[in-house]
Write a protein that holds these residues in place. Structure first.
Motif, PDB file in Angstrom:
ATOM      1  N   VAL A   1       0.854  -1.189   0.000  1.00 60.38           N
ATOM      2  CA  VAL A   1       0.000   0.000   0.000  1.00 60.38           C
ATOM      3  C   VAL A   1       0.889   1.238   0.000  1.00 60.38           C
ATOM      4  O   VAL A   1       1.671   1.452   0.935  1.00 60.38           O
ATOM      5  N   VAL A   2       0.780   2.024  -1.053  1.00 57.76           N
ATOM      6  CA  VAL A   2       1.615   3.207  -1.235  1.00 57.76           C
ATOM      7  C   VAL A   2       0.785   4.455  -0.974  1.00 57.76           C
ATOM      8  O   VAL A   2      -0.303   4.617  -1.541  1.00 57.76           O
ATOM      9  N   THR A   3       1.279   5.342  -0.126  1.00 57.85           N
ATOM     10  CA  THR A   3       0.679   6.671   0.000  1.00 57.85           C
ATOM     11  C   THR A   3       1.437   7.602  -0.935  1.00 57.85           C
ATOM     12  O   THR A   3       2.669   7.617  -0.928  1.00 57.85           O
ATOM     13  N   HIS A   4       0.706   8.329  -1.768  1.00 59.43           N
ATOM     14  CA  HIS A   4       1.378   9.165  -2.768  1.00 59.43           C
ATOM     15  C   HIS A   4       2.348  10.135  -2.101  1.00 59.43           C
ATOM     16  O   HIS A   4       2.107  10.610  -0.976  1.00 59.43           O
ATOM     17  N   PRO A   5       3.447  10.463  -2.764  1.00 54.37           N
ATOM     18  CA  PRO A   5       4.424  11.392  -2.187  1.00 54.37           C
ATOM     19  C   PRO A   5       3.977  12.845  -2.320  1.00 54.37           C
ATOM     20  O   PRO A   5       2.831  13.134  -2.676  1.00 54.37           O
ATOM     21  N   GLU A   6       4.913  13.759  -2.041  1.00 54.23           N
ATOM     22  CA  GLU A   6       4.593  15.184  -1.945  1.00 54.23           C
ATOM     23  C   GLU A   6       3.858  15.699  -3.180  1.00 54.23           C
ATOM     24  O   GLU A   6       4.291  15.506  -4.309  1.00 54.23           O
ATOM     25  N   ALA A   7       2.744  16.399  -2.930  1.00 51.03           N
ATOM     26  CA  ALA A   7       1.945  16.998  -3.993  1.00 51.03           C
ATOM     27  C   ALA A   7       1.866  18.506  -3.774  1.00 51.03           C
ATOM     28  O   ALA A   7       2.212  19.018  -2.700  1.00 51.03           O
ATOM     29  N   THR A   8       1.376  19.207  -4.799  1.00 52.01           N
ATOM     30  CA  THR A   8       1.365  20.669  -4.741  1.00 52.01           C
ATOM     31  C   THR A   8       0.499  21.204  -3.611  1.00 52.01           C
ATOM     32  O   THR A   8       0.812  22.243  -3.031  1.00 52.01           O
ATOM     33  N   HIS A   9      -0.574  20.491  -3.261  1.00 52.67           N
ATOM     34  CA  HIS A   9      -1.418  21.008  -2.171  1.00 52.67           C
ATOM     35  C   HIS A   9      -0.689  20.952  -0.825  1.00 52.67           C
ATOM     36  O   HIS A   9      -1.002  21.737   0.073  1.00 52.67           O
ATOM     37  N   HIS A  10       0.277  20.031  -0.684  1.00 50.79           N
ATOM     38  CA  HIS A  10       1.073  19.991   0.547  1.00 50.79           C
ATOM     39  C   HIS A  10       1.880  21.278   0.706  1.00 50.79           C
ATOM     40  O   HIS A  10       1.847  21.926   1.759  1.00 50.79           O
ATOM     41  N   VAL A  11       2.611  21.645  -0.337  1.00 49.09           N
ATOM     42  CA  VAL A  11       3.512  22.794  -0.230  1.00 49.09           C
ATOM     43  C   VAL A  11       2.753  24.116  -0.281  1.00 49.09           C
ATOM     44  O   VAL A  11       3.212  25.127   0.271  1.00 49.09           O
ATOM     45  N   ASP A  12       1.582  24.118  -0.919  1.00 54.40           N
ATOM     46  CA  ASP A  12       0.785  25.334  -0.993  1.00 54.40           C
ATOM     47  C   ASP A  12      -0.154  25.493   0.195  1.00 54.40           C
ATOM     48  O   ASP A  12      -0.892  26.487   0.265  1.00 54.40           O
TER      49      ASP A  12
END
Length: 212
Positions: A6-17
């Protein structure tokens, strides 16, 4: 031995924004793309070259891109399933996180938690999230393929694991599993007793190594 990674997606733009994710269709950042490559490389090392394998993924961009990197490494085409999406935060999706924080109504310590209204129009309840994740996992578990990958989201992970261990939805009102973005959780089922285990939770060691 059956394995589900089970993979949780890595860093996305909503994280940094600092935006609310949910069904808001954010994309992987440059760092997230590198992490997706590292995840793919780690899974390629864990799964035998000649093994039959399937990759299931949420259909949102950030998970789809992660699944595509994994599928390329494993030479399989991902299967996209909207039931594996993160919890919908309704009208809060894509808004600043502080907008949601000001309006969010947390569940009670005692009382109705599964159907709790968090005060956000259009948001899913915990029950609605659990029901669709359980349905998706039911189909995945019924598939006899012994090597599978599920690419999903941090919040959805809890119910992927709860479904795997057979926790009744009505008993899932307090359950919570936490794993960092870009993590790999390993689920196993033995061939004799058919017991199901959470063998490792939220492994991120692959992110510490530069992908080839």
């Amino acid at each position: 031995m059956r394995h589900i990674y089970v993979v949780t997606h890595p860093e996305a733009t909503h994280h940094v924004d600092r935006l609310v994710g949910g069904w808001y269709d954010s994309q992987l950042t440059t760092a997230g793309e590198r992490a997706a490559a590292a995840i793919a490389e780690s899974l390629r090392a864990r799964i035998a070259e000649d093994a039959e394998v399937r990759v299931h993924s949420s259909d949102l961009l950030r998970t789809a891109r992660t699944a595509e990197a994994i599928g390329k490494a494993l030479d399989v085409t991902p299967i996209f399933d909207e039931r594996l999406r993160e919890k919908s935060y309704g009208e809060a999706g894509g808004r600043p996180q502080e907008w949601l924080d000001r309006r969010f109504v947390p569940p009670p310590a005692v009382g109705e938690r599964l159907r709790h209204d968090e005060g956000i129009a259009g948001a899913e309840t915990k029950l609605q999230l659990a029901q669709r994740i359980y349905a998706a996992m039911g189909a995945i578990v019924d598939d006899p393929c012994e090597q599978q990958v599920v690419v999903t989201h941090g919040g959805a992970l809890t119910f992927v694991l709860a479904a795997w261990i057979g926790m009744p939805i009505d008993s899932a009102d307090y359950v919570a599993f936490r794993a960092a973005p870009g993590s790999i959780t390993v689920l196993t089922e033995d061939d004799f007793f058919h017991n199901r285990a959470v063998t490792s939770l939220g492994d991120t060691r692959h992110l510490e190594v530069e992908p080839n």
